[in-house]
Design an enzyme around this catalytic site. Structure first.
Site, PDB file in Angstrom:
ATOM      1  N   GLY A  14       0.823  -1.213   0.000  1.00  0.00           N
ATOM      2  CA  GLY A  14       0.000   0.000   0.000  1.00  0.00           C
ATOM      3  C   GLY A  14       0.853   1.257   0.000  1.00  0.00           C
ATOM      4  N   ASP A  60     -10.418   1.672  10.635  1.00  0.00           N
ATOM      5  CA  ASP A  60     -10.544   0.235  10.414  1.00  0.00           C
ATOM      6  C   ASP A  60     -11.554   0.012   9.279  1.00  0.00           C
ATOM      7  OD1 ASP A  60     -11.300  -2.482  10.616  1.00  0.00           O
ATOM      8  OD2 ASP A  60     -10.872  -2.492  12.767  1.00  0.00           O
ATOM      9  N   THR A 125      -4.516 -12.300  -4.396  1.00  0.00           N
ATOM     10  CA  THR A 125      -3.246 -13.022  -4.345  1.00  0.00           C
ATOM     11  C   THR A 125      -3.309 -14.314  -5.158  1.00  0.00           C
ATOM     12  OG1 THR A 125      -1.841 -14.285  -2.837  1.00  0.00           O
ATOM     13  CG2 THR A 125      -4.087 -13.968  -2.129  1.00  0.00           C
ATOM     14  N   ASP A 126      -2.147 -14.770  -5.613  1.00  0.00           N
ATOM     15  CA  ASP A 126      -2.090 -16.071  -6.301  1.00  0.00           C
ATOM     16  C   ASP A 126      -2.456 -17.215  -5.361  1.00  0.00           C
ATOM     17  OD1 ASP A 126       0.236 -16.114  -4.735  1.00  0.00           O
ATOM     18  OD2 ASP A 126       1.605 -16.565  -6.387  1.00  0.00           O
ATOM     19  N   GLU A 127      -2.377 -16.975  -4.038  1.00  0.00           N
ATOM     20  CA  GLU A 127      -2.620 -18.069  -3.088  1.00  0.00           C
ATOM     21  C   GLU A 127      -4.062 -18.564  -3.112  1.00  0.00           C
ATOM     22  OE1 GLU A 127      -0.847 -17.921   0.746  1.00  0.00           O
ATOM     23  OE2 GLU A 127       0.958 -16.930   0.006  1.00  0.00           O
ATOM     24  N   TYR A 150      -5.517 -17.772   5.721  1.00  0.00           N
ATOM     25  CA  TYR A 150      -5.263 -16.501   5.005  1.00  0.00           C
ATOM     26  C   TYR A 150      -5.814 -16.569   3.588  1.00  0.00           C
ATOM     27  CZ  TYR A 150      -2.771 -13.357   1.861  1.00  0.00           C
ATOM     28  OH  TYR A 150      -2.473 -12.461   0.862  1.00  0.00           O
ATOM     29  N   LYS A 154      -8.938 -14.567   1.647  1.00  0.00           N
ATOM     30  CA  LYS A 154      -8.766 -13.749   0.432  1.00  0.00           C
ATOM     31  C   LYS A 154      -9.684 -14.267  -0.687  1.00  0.00           C
ATOM     32  CE  LYS A 154      -6.172 -10.820  -0.230  1.00  0.00           C
ATOM     33  NZ  LYS A 154      -6.239  -9.342  -0.020  1.00  0.00           N
ATOM     34  N   LYS A 189       8.191 -11.600   6.810  1.00  0.00           N
ATOM     35  CA  LYS A 189       8.127 -12.334   5.544  1.00  0.00           C
ATOM     36  C   LYS A 189       9.524 -12.832   5.177  1.00  0.00           C
ATOM     37  CE  LYS A 189       3.765 -11.311   5.255  1.00  0.00           C
ATOM     38  NZ  LYS A 189       3.246 -10.000   5.052  1.00  0.00           N
ATOM     39  N   LEU A 190       9.593 -13.868   4.343  1.00  0.00           N
ATOM     40  CA  LEU A 190      10.855 -14.578   4.084  1.00  0.00           C
ATOM     41  C   LEU A 190      12.051 -13.646   3.827  1.00  0.00           C
ATOM     42  CD1 LEU A 190      12.239 -17.404   3.453  1.00  0.00           C
ATOM     43  CD2 LEU A 190      11.806 -16.861   1.064  1.00  0.00           C
ATOM     44  N   PRO A 274       2.435 -25.942   8.444  1.00  0.00           N
ATOM     45  CA  PRO A 274       1.328 -26.861   8.137  1.00  0.00           C
ATOM     46  C   PRO A 274       0.602 -26.416   6.859  1.00  0.00           C
ATOM     47  CG  PRO A 274       1.198 -26.074  10.417  1.00  0.00           C
ATOM     48  CD  PRO A 274       2.278 -25.273   9.739  1.00  0.00           C
TER      49      PRO A 274
HETATM   50  P1  NAD Z   1       0.948  -5.761   4.968  1.00  0.00           P
HETATM   51  O1  NAD Z   1       0.616  -6.712   6.054  1.00  0.00           O
HETATM   52  O2  NAD Z   1       2.325  -5.213   4.854  1.00  0.00           O
HETATM   53  O3  NAD Z   1      -0.041  -4.503   5.020  1.00  0.00           O
HETATM   54  C1  NAD Z   1      -1.407  -4.628   5.334  1.00  0.00           C
HETATM   55  C2  NAD Z   1      -1.888  -3.268   5.834  1.00  0.00           C
HETATM   56  O4  NAD Z   1      -3.288  -3.358   6.110  1.00  0.00           O
HETATM   57  C3  NAD Z   1      -1.216  -2.824   7.139  1.00  0.00           C
HETATM   58  O5  NAD Z   1      -0.786  -1.481   7.038  1.00  0.00           O
HETATM   59  C4  NAD Z   1      -2.313  -2.964   8.180  1.00  0.00           C
HETATM   60  O6  NAD Z   1      -2.203  -2.025   9.253  1.00  0.00           O
HETATM   61  C5  NAD Z   1      -3.553  -2.706   7.343  1.00  0.00           C
HETATM   62  N1  NAD Z   1      -4.757  -3.283   7.937  1.00  0.00           N
HETATM   63  C6  NAD Z   1      -4.914  -4.523   8.463  1.00  0.00           C
HETATM   64  N2  NAD Z   1      -6.157  -4.679   8.935  1.00  0.00           N
HETATM   65  C7  NAD Z   1      -6.817  -3.506   8.671  1.00  0.00           C
HETATM   66  C8  NAD Z   1      -8.133  -3.052   8.898  1.00  0.00           C
HETATM   67  N3  NAD Z   1      -9.049  -3.829   9.516  1.00  0.00           N
HETATM   68  N4  NAD Z   1      -8.472  -1.812   8.502  1.00  0.00           N
HETATM   69  C9  NAD Z   1      -7.551  -1.014   7.884  1.00  0.00           C
HETATM   70  N5  NAD Z   1      -6.290  -1.384   7.666  1.00  0.00           N
HETATM   71  C10 NAD Z   1      -5.921  -2.622   8.050  1.00  0.00           C
HETATM   72  O7  NAD Z   1       0.521  -6.496   3.634  1.00  0.00           O
HETATM   73  P2  NAD Z   1       1.084  -6.350   2.141  1.00  0.00           P
HETATM   74  O8  NAD Z   1       2.116  -7.379   1.921  1.00  0.00           O
HETATM   75  O9  NAD Z   1       1.358  -4.934   1.867  1.00  0.00           O
HETATM   76  O10 NAD Z   1      -0.211  -6.818   1.330  1.00  0.00           O
HETATM   77  C11 NAD Z   1      -1.173  -5.851   0.910  1.00  0.00           C
HETATM   78  C12 NAD Z   1      -2.270  -6.565   0.149  1.00  0.00           C
HETATM   79  O11 NAD Z   1      -1.706  -7.225  -0.983  1.00  0.00           O
HETATM   80  C13 NAD Z   1      -2.997  -7.642   0.942  1.00  0.00           C
HETATM   81  O12 NAD Z   1      -4.359  -7.579   0.612  1.00  0.00           O
HETATM   82  C14 NAD Z   1      -2.381  -8.955   0.459  1.00  0.00           C
HETATM   83  O13 NAD Z   1      -3.313  -9.990   0.547  1.00  0.00           O
HETATM   84  C15 NAD Z   1      -2.071  -8.604  -0.975  1.00  0.00           C
HETATM   85  N6  NAD Z   1      -0.952  -9.335  -1.591  1.00  0.00           N
HETATM   86  C16 NAD Z   1       0.275  -9.355  -0.988  1.00  0.00           C
HETATM   87  C17 NAD Z   1       1.343  -9.994  -1.620  1.00  0.00           C
HETATM   88  C18 NAD Z   1       2.721 -10.041  -0.996  1.00  0.00           C
HETATM   89  O14 NAD Z   1       3.590 -10.730  -1.521  1.00  0.00           O
HETATM   90  N7  NAD Z   1       2.991  -9.323   0.076  1.00  0.00           N
HETATM   91  C19 NAD Z   1       1.144 -10.614  -2.856  1.00  0.00           C
HETATM   92  C20 NAD Z   1      -0.137 -10.579  -3.450  1.00  0.00           C
HETATM   93  C21 NAD Z   1      -1.165  -9.911  -2.809  1.00  0.00           C
HETATM   94  O1  DAU Z   2       1.970 -15.408  -3.033  1.00  0.00           O
HETATM   95  C1  DAU Z   2       1.517 -14.182  -2.535  1.00  0.00           C
HETATM   96  C2  DAU Z   2       1.567 -14.227  -1.028  1.00  0.00           C
HETATM   97  O2  DAU Z   2       2.953 -14.161  -0.676  1.00  0.00           O
HETATM   98  C3  DAU Z   2       0.790 -13.105  -0.363  1.00  0.00           C
HETATM   99  O3  DAU Z   2      -0.568 -13.270  -0.658  1.00  0.00           O
HETATM  100  C4  DAU Z   2       1.011 -13.111   1.144  1.00  0.00           C
HETATM  101  O4  DAU Z   2       0.383 -11.988   1.735  1.00  0.00           O
HETATM  102  C5  DAU Z   2       2.499 -13.043   1.428  1.00  0.00           C
HETATM  103  O5  DAU Z   2       2.725 -13.133   2.820  1.00  0.00           O
HETATM  104  C6  DAU Z   2       3.237 -14.168   0.704  1.00  0.00           C
HETATM  105  O6  DAU Z   2       2.898 -15.459   1.269  1.00  0.00           O
HETATM  106  P1  DAU Z   2       4.007 -16.610   1.480  1.00  0.00           P
HETATM  107  O7  DAU Z   2       3.512 -17.527   2.518  1.00  0.00           O
HETATM  108  O8  DAU Z   2       4.422 -17.176   0.178  1.00  0.00           O
HETATM  109  O9  DAU Z   2       5.226 -15.678   2.020  1.00  0.00           O
HETATM  110  P2  DAU Z   2       6.253 -15.869   3.220  1.00  0.00           P
HETATM  111  O10 DAU Z   2       7.264 -14.769   3.079  1.00  0.00           O
HETATM  112  O11 DAU Z   2       5.594 -16.033   4.533  1.00  0.00           O
HETATM  113  O12 DAU Z   2       6.951 -17.242   2.840  1.00  0.00           O
HETATM  114  C7  DAU Z   2       7.600 -17.426   1.592  1.00  0.00           C
HETATM  115  C8  DAU Z   2       8.153 -18.844   1.562  1.00  0.00           C
HETATM  116  O13 DAU Z   2       9.222 -18.936   2.514  1.00  0.00           O
HETATM  117  C9  DAU Z   2       7.141 -19.897   1.967  1.00  0.00           C
HETATM  118  O14 DAU Z   2       7.357 -21.073   1.193  1.00  0.00           O
HETATM  119  C10 DAU Z   2       7.454 -20.184   3.432  1.00  0.00           C
HETATM  120  C11 DAU Z   2       8.953 -19.940   3.508  1.00  0.00           C
HETATM  121  N1  DAU Z   2       9.442 -19.395   4.802  1.00  0.00           N
HETATM  122  C12 DAU Z   2       8.843 -18.298   5.296  1.00  0.00           C
HETATM  123  C13 DAU Z   2       9.262 -17.756   6.499  1.00  0.00           C
HETATM  124  C14 DAU Z   2       8.558 -16.532   7.080  1.00  0.00           C
HETATM  125  C15 DAU Z   2      10.544 -19.977   5.424  1.00  0.00           C
HETATM  126  O15 DAU Z   2      11.129 -20.961   4.948  1.00  0.00           O
HETATM  127  N2  DAU Z   2      10.958 -19.443   6.620  1.00  0.00           N
HETATM  128  C16 DAU Z   2      10.348 -18.362   7.178  1.00  0.00           C
HETATM  129  O16 DAU Z   2      10.768 -17.926   8.294  1.00  0.00           O
END
Ligand code: NAD
Ligand code: DAU
Length: 343
Positions: A14, A60, A125-127, A150, A154, A189-190, A274
């Site tokens: 964001g 919120d 998300t792709d998830e 999660y 979504k 995150k990773l 898990p």
């Molecule tokens: P993030 O956790 O860094 O940010 C989420 C933000 O939402 C935070 O600032 C949090 O304070 C705010 N938030 C949470 N609950 C809220 C509420 N009830 N009201 C208002 N604000 C609230 O997440 P991100 O990685 O920036 O992801 C942003 C969006 O993109 C999410 O919807 C996520 O599903 C999606 N997304 C993320 C990824 C990724 O790799 N990070 C990939 C694809 C899609």
């Molecule tokens: O694919 C998009 C998604 O990517 C988003 O929708 C999610 O918001 C975002 O959190 C992310 O999800 P992942 O579960 O893929 O991301 P994460 O960084 O948590 O983990 C990436 C990979 O690394 C996953 O296979 C788990 C592994 N991992 C993660 C952590 C936090 C580890 O091996 N060790 C770790 O400590």
């Protein structure tokens, strides 16, 4: 001047999207909203304080009464990033995920309809597609088979967004992107977890056999895709967004170790997540053929710059690791205050 309401604006993607909007769309007024949960950090937006076209409200997305006056003042488009976003936290407890990701999205959809918002973009998300075997890639026609609380939340939100379009004619679009990396990513995150652990001299926890595959995209490329889709996509459309860059987690760990001058003795093998999805890969050919988008940032360059950003910006992540960042808002503005020019 049109007004774009950006929810989850103080989070990772964001805040990067707000930066892109302010840099590239001087005619847009950005109405930034965030509840400032543990993942929201005002430091991500501090550079816009005082900017005439930026306004922040701590709200919120589940609270219609707090949102109503913002919509009443006039919103042309909504981009919904606000979410609980971390898979591991959803395994610990799903209720905040259902509340924000499902109920919060519906609250925004209702308000968007009531106030004749011109376009509602849901950042998904792709998830939602679940897990792939060794071959193939998700297309927009792939079945929705989420694995974690999660991704299930979504997926539910995606269905509600599409229902608002089909049943009520709301102009909606949905983007489904793969794993983002880049500056301001929360160090749970990773990539940011591994980088900041290593800078601090701590080992990195690798889940299971380390062979799970993610498709990595720089956050700037994702934000550019969102802006393009926001402005150009047809109502009701869904677009995959991907980086065309599959890596195993052990690949990622090795890249970070080598960039920071460490060897594999800094990897700590830990129990697997898990329900851990094995592989994600995205077919984003619809976005390329309809709107001409492709990711631009080459992975080696984007990763190198990202690791260097964390090395050079220790005050950003150290205040997160100590928890100090959680007090910024109350210290500066008090509860209910506004950052940026008043509306
Ligand atoms: P993030 O956790 O860094 O940010 C989420 C933000 O939402 C935070 O600032 C949090 O304070 C705010 N938030 C949470 N609950 C809220 C509420 N009830 N009201 C208002 N604000 C609230 O997440 P991100 O990685 O920036 O992801 C942003 C969006 O993109 C999410 O919807 C996520 O599903 C999606 N997304 C993320 C990824 C990724 O790799 N990070 C990939 C694809 C899609
Ligand atoms: O694919 C998009 C998604 O990517 C988003 O929708 C999610 O918001 C975002 O959190 C992310 O999800 P992942 O579960 O893929 O991301 P994460 O960084 O948590 O983990 C990436 C990979 O690394 C996953 O296979 C788990 C592994 N991992 C993660 C952590 C936090 C580890 O091996 N060790 C770790 O400590």
């Amino acid at each position: 001047m049109s007004t774009v309401l950006v929810t989850g604006a103080a989070g990772f993607i964001g805040s990067n999207f707000v930066r892109l909007l302010i840099e590239q769309r001087p005619d847009v007024s950005v109405l930034a909203v965030d509840a400032l949960t543990y993942a929201g950090n005002l430091a991500n937006l501090s550079e816009f304080s005082g900017n005439e076209s930026f306004h922040f409200h701590r709200v919120d997305i589940c609270d219609p009464d707090a949102l109503h006056p913002l919509f009443e003042a006039g919103v042309d488009m909504v981009v919904n990033f606000a979410a609980e976003s971390h898979v591991d936290r959803s395994i610990q407890g799903a209720s905040a995920f259902v509340q924000t990701n499902v109920a919060g999205t519906q609250t925004l959809l209702d308000l968007a309809r009531q106030h004749n918002v011109g376009r509602f973009l849901q950042v998904s998300t792709d998830e939602v597609y679940g897990s792939l075997g060794p071959e193939g890639a998700f297309s927009e026609a792939s079945p929705i088979e989420p694995s974690s609380p999660y991704s299930a939340s979504k997926a539910a939100a995606d269905f509600l967004v599409f229902a608002a379009h089909k049943t009520f004619g709301l102009d909606t679009v949905i983007t489904r992107c793969s794993n983002n990396y880049g500056p301001y990513q929360f160090p749970e995150k990773l990539i940011p977890l591994f980088v900041t652990n290593l800078i601090a001299g701590e080992k990195v926890p690798l889940y299971g056999d380390g062979l799970n595959v993610r498709d990595w995209i720089h956050v700037q490329d994702h934000c550019e895709a969102i802006l393009l889709i926001l402005e150009k996509a047809a109502p009701g459309s869904i677009y995959n967004v991907g980086g065309d860059c599959e890596k195993t987690n052990i690949d990622i760990a090795r890249i970070i170790l080598s960039h920071l001058g460490h060897d594999e003795s800094m990897i700590r093998r830990v129990k697997d997540r898990p329900g851990h999805d094995r592989r994600y890969a995205m077919d984003f050919s619809r976005l390329t053929s309809d709107l001409g988008w492709r990711p631009r940032i080459e992975f080696a360059k984007g990763m190198g710059d990202t690791i260097d950003w964390f090395v050079n910006t220790p005050e950003w992540w150290k205040t997160i690791k100590t928890g100090e960042y959680l007090t910024y808002y109350d210290k500066q503005y008090g509860r209910g205050g506004v950052v940026g020019a008043d509306r």
